[in-house]
Design a protein around this motif. Structure first.
Motif, PDB file in Angstrom:
ATOM      1  N   ALA A  10      36.258  41.959  25.665  1.00 19.69           N
ATOM      2  CA  ALA A  10      37.611  41.843  24.601  1.00 19.69           C
ATOM      3  C   ALA A  10      37.259  42.227  23.283  1.00 19.69           C
ATOM      4  O   ALA A  10      36.171  41.686  22.752  1.00 19.69           O
ATOM      5  CB  ALA A  10      37.989  40.351  24.973  1.00 19.69           C
ATOM      6  N   HIS A  28      40.647  45.447  25.575  1.00 21.62           N
ATOM      7  CA  HIS A  28      39.176  45.599  25.827  1.00 21.62           C
ATOM      8  C   HIS A  28      38.486  46.824  25.265  1.00 21.62           C
ATOM      9  O   HIS A  28      39.265  47.909  24.886  1.00 21.62           O
ATOM     10  CB  HIS A  28      39.128  45.459  27.343  1.00 21.62           C
ATOM     11  CG  HIS A  28      39.609  44.480  27.974  1.00 21.62           C
ATOM     12  ND1 HIS A  28      41.037  44.434  28.533  1.00 21.62           N
ATOM     13  CD2 HIS A  28      39.183  43.377  28.307  1.00 21.62           C
ATOM     14  CE1 HIS A  28      41.259  43.309  29.087  1.00 21.62           C
ATOM     15  NE2 HIS A  28      40.380  42.601  29.099  1.00 21.62           N
ATOM     16  N   ASN A  50      34.674  45.914  29.740  1.00 20.61           N
ATOM     17  CA  ASN A  50      35.680  44.912  29.848  1.00 20.61           C
ATOM     18  C   ASN A  50      35.808  43.946  28.889  1.00 20.61           C
ATOM     19  O   ASN A  50      36.245  42.835  28.846  1.00 20.61           O
ATOM     20  CB  ASN A  50      35.453  44.210  31.339  1.00 20.61           C
ATOM     21  CG  ASN A  50      36.035  45.250  32.156  1.00 20.61           C
ATOM     22  OD1 ASN A  50      37.013  45.890  32.258  1.00 20.61           O
ATOM     23  ND2 ASN A  50      35.331  45.336  33.459  1.00 20.61           N
TER      24      ASN A  50
END
Length: 216
Positions: free
Chosen positions: A181, A162, A179
């Protein structure tokens, strides 16, 4: 640390398409030099042969340019925008942003994925997917990185890296979901199903598929 270059700049007289066309015929690239300490932008021109290798680099946005003017003024800058001919790709115009010590700048830094050939998850039959190719950050000039390196060699199936996992400069601020990706290893079956779903517009680069997928 970002790459650096030394370029001579000349202040130019006049603006407009005709002036810019004439400048390019003489072997120069027209541009503007601006920054927080300047009252107004300075029309400039730089030698096309000297600038072209850096402007055509994959990391052009993070290259710190040491520029020197004919009147002796020296400064560091970044290329913030490059205008190109849509057909030939020829550089038409460049915006140069002056760097000021202690004054943060916003840059798009490339993400350099390494370890793809030895990725554990790919060898297990997974698919390595790169979801971000660059990341925008606000950072001090002296800490601008050439690229953000992401090592995927130890990623297994279903592992994700992340934004919050990236190694960024100390002064860097990223205005994105921590968070989100950056890269992931999906099982081959899941990856195929996602590619077949309609309405998906997210651009994903599939780097490699493992032996399991090839055998299927």
């Amino acid at each position: 640390m970002a790459l650096s270059a030394k370029i001579s700049m000349k202040k130019r007289e006049g603006t407009g398409k005709e002036v810019s066309r004439k400048i390019r015929k003489e072997g120069y690239i027209p541009g503007v030099f601006y920054g927080p300490e300047l009252e107004e932008a300075i029309p400039v021109m730089v030698d096309a042969k000297a600038l072209r290798p850096f402007a055509n680099s994959a990391h052009w946005e993070t290259i710190r340019i040491e520029c020197q003017f004919e009147d002796g003024m020296e400064a560091e800058c970044l290329m913030k925008e490059i205008q190109r001919d849509p057909l030939t790709g020829e550089i038409l115009h460049v915006d140069f942003l002056k760097l000021v010590k202690g004054h943060k700048v916003i840059v798009n830094v490339p993400i350099d994925v390494v370890g793809k050939d030895v990725c554990v998850g790919v060898k297990q039959g997974g698919v390595l997917e790169v979801l971000m190719h660059e990341i925008e950050m606000e950072v001090l000039p002296r800490e601008i990185p050439e690229a953000v390196v992401v090592d995927v060699s130890k990623l297994g199936i279903d592992d994700v890296i992340h934004i919050k996992d990236l190694k960024l400069p100390e002064s860097a601020v990223v205005d994105q979901d921590p968070n989100a990706a950056v890269v992931m290893v999906s099982s081959a079956r899941v990856a195929v199903e996602e590619e077949g779903e309609e309405g998906e517009e997210q651009e994903v680069e599939v780097i490699g598929k493992g032996k399991k997928k090839e055998e299927e």
